[in-house]
Design a protein around this motif. Structure first.
Motif, short mmCIF file in Angstrom:
data_model
loop_
_atom_site.label_atom_id
_atom_site.label_comp_id
_atom_site.label_asym_id
_atom_site.label_seq_id
_atom_site.Cartn_x
_atom_site.Cartn_y
_atom_site.Cartn_z
N HIS A 1 0.84 -1.20 0.00
CA HIS A 1 0.00 0.00 0.00
C HIS A 1 0.88 1.25 0.00
O HIS A 1 1.52 1.57 1.01
CB HIS A 1 -0.91 -0.01 1.24
CG HIS A 1 -1.98 1.06 1.24
ND1 HIS A 1 -3.14 0.94 1.98
CD2 HIS A 1 -2.06 2.26 0.61
CE1 HIS A 1 -3.89 2.03 1.81
NE2 HIS A 1 -3.24 2.85 0.99
N ASP B 1 0.97 2.71 3.47
CA ASP B 1 0.18 3.86 3.02
C ASP B 1 1.09 5.08 2.86
O ASP B 1 0.71 6.21 3.16
CB ASP B 1 -0.97 4.16 3.99
CG ASP B 1 -2.15 4.85 3.31
OD1 ASP B 1 -2.07 5.11 2.09
OD2 ASP B 1 -3.14 5.14 4.00
N GLU C 1 -6.04 1.67 -5.04
CA GLU C 1 -6.88 1.87 -3.85
C GLU C 1 -8.17 2.54 -4.33
O GLU C 1 -8.14 3.67 -4.85
CB GLU C 1 -6.17 2.75 -2.81
CG GLU C 1 -7.02 2.97 -1.56
CD GLU C 1 -6.28 3.73 -0.45
OE1 GLU C 1 -5.23 4.34 -0.70
OE2 GLU C 1 -6.80 3.70 0.69
N HIS D 1 -6.85 0.07 5.73
CA HIS D 1 -6.82 0.74 7.04
C HIS D 1 -8.16 0.70 7.80
O HIS D 1 -8.80 1.74 7.99
CB HIS D 1 -6.32 2.18 6.90
CG HIS D 1 -6.87 2.94 5.72
ND1 HIS D 1 -8.21 3.17 5.53
CD2 HIS D 1 -6.26 3.52 4.66
CE1 HIS D 1 -8.40 3.85 4.43
NE2 HIS D 1 -7.22 4.07 3.87
N HIS E 1 -4.81 6.14 -5.64
CA HIS E 1 -6.26 6.27 -5.58
C HIS E 1 -6.85 6.22 -6.99
O HIS E 1 -6.60 7.11 -7.81
CB HIS E 1 -6.66 7.60 -4.94
CG HIS E 1 -6.24 7.76 -3.51
ND1 HIS E 1 -6.87 7.11 -2.47
CD2 HIS E 1 -5.26 8.49 -2.94
CE1 HIS E 1 -6.30 7.45 -1.33
NE2 HIS E 1 -5.30 8.28 -1.58
MN MN Z 1 -6.97 5.24 2.09
#
Ligand code: MN
Ligand code: AMP
Ligand code: MN
Ligand code: MN
Length: 291
Positions: free
Chosen positions: A6, A249, A63, A192, A38
């Protein structure tokens, strides 16, 4: 062997180019990486060759923004067929929604008599460049214009629900997004899970709906979360028969608490998500972890 499933590049709201992410993976000795921007796979596609040339096992990732019971939830898709038209059409539709939402955000924010806010659209678009627009760009632009000191402040004052710049997103429903991922033979992962601040019962309901739609994994280890959170999430994953993923992330190097690949190992009871990847990758990771 270090893995990270991620992270973001400047194809979405990260600050580094996809090439720089591969360089950072090399520096941090991350051998298997998923770039999960994203709602776009552009960053991943750009560096497939560069990753290979540098000995990094790059798996496909994205994502995806979706809604569950009216709430925004992020689903990470891993190891899917990037050419799948159902998934790519869905992502394109979300990117259009992002552009339309940003326009509305500009209108709302510039309705305030504040010179910094008037200058915001230009700064945001400069930061977005060729990438996909998101609230992260608004937060970064606000920092650079001197409106706020930190991204958190930008969200608290302007961008989160209930603040002037907030526009209710119209993302597709969770079930639909998970269906796109499974149609592309990918693994759907709840990103998450602690971020949604759901009660334990509500998180169980989310997991049940996600599994019902074909979802298979949940992020158990996130860089910004504590060990206790990971252990709790590992137990929950185990109870629900979900595989466990891990990811930093990562968005930008200044966020020192979220370094690429700086992750605790998955708790012992976890079934690692890579067991679901294509055999060549899952065997490579399992083999090197048992050495
Ligand atoms: Mn996110
Ligand atoms: P969006 O998908 O455009 O609504 O933006 C969501 C992104 O904004 C997340 O992926 C984070 O990168 C960032 N974000 C969300 N909430 C916060 C927060 N409270 N502080 C800093 N960044 C945030
Ligand atoms: Mn982000
Ligand atoms: Mn993310």
């Amino acid at each position: 062997m270090k893995v990270d499933f991620h992270c973001h590049t400047n194809a979405s709201d990260g600050s580094l180019s996809p090439e720089q992410i591969i360089d950072l993976a090399l520096e941090h000795e991350v051998k298997c990486l998923a770039i999960t921007d994203h709602d776009t796979t552009a960053g991943y596609e750009k560096v497939l060759g560069y990753a290979k040339a540098n000995g990094i096992e790059l798996i496909s990732g994205v994502e995806i923004s979706c809604l569950w019971q009216g709430l925004t939830v992020h689903i990470v898709a891993l190891d899917f067929d990037v050419a799948n038209s159902q998934l790519q059409n869905g992502l394109k539709q979300i990117r259009e929604l992002r552009k339309a939402r940003a326009e509305k955000m500009f209108q709302k924010l510039s309705s305030k008599p504040n010179a910094h806010l008037q200058a915001l659209p230009e700064k945001v678009l400069e930061l977005v460049g060729e990438g996909i627009i998101g609230r992260g760009h608004f937060a970064q632009a606000m920092i650079e214009l001197g409106l706020v000191n930190k991204a958190q402040q930008a969200f608290d004052r302007f961008l989160k629900r209930g603040r002037i710049g907030y526009v209710k997103p119209e993302w597709p429903e969770l079930e639909e997004v998970v269906r796109w991922i499974t149609a592309a033979e990918g693994i759907a992962v709840i990103a998450h899970p602690k971020n949604y601040k759901l009660s334990s019962n509500k998180l169980n309901l989310l997991i049940e709906d996600f599994k019902g739609a074909g979802g298979q994994a949940i992020e158990v280890v996130n860089q910004s979360r504590s060990n206790a959170d990971s252990i709790g999430m590992a137990q929950r994953a185990h109870r629900h028969g979900l595989h466990a993923s891990l990811g930093s992330d990562f968005h930008r190097p200044e966020h020192r608490w979220r370094g690429l690949g700086w992750l605790a190992p998955l708790p012992k009871e976890c079934r690692p998500v890579w067991e679901l990847f294509h055999p060549s990758i899952s065997e490579m990771i399992s083999h090197s972890n048992s050495c």
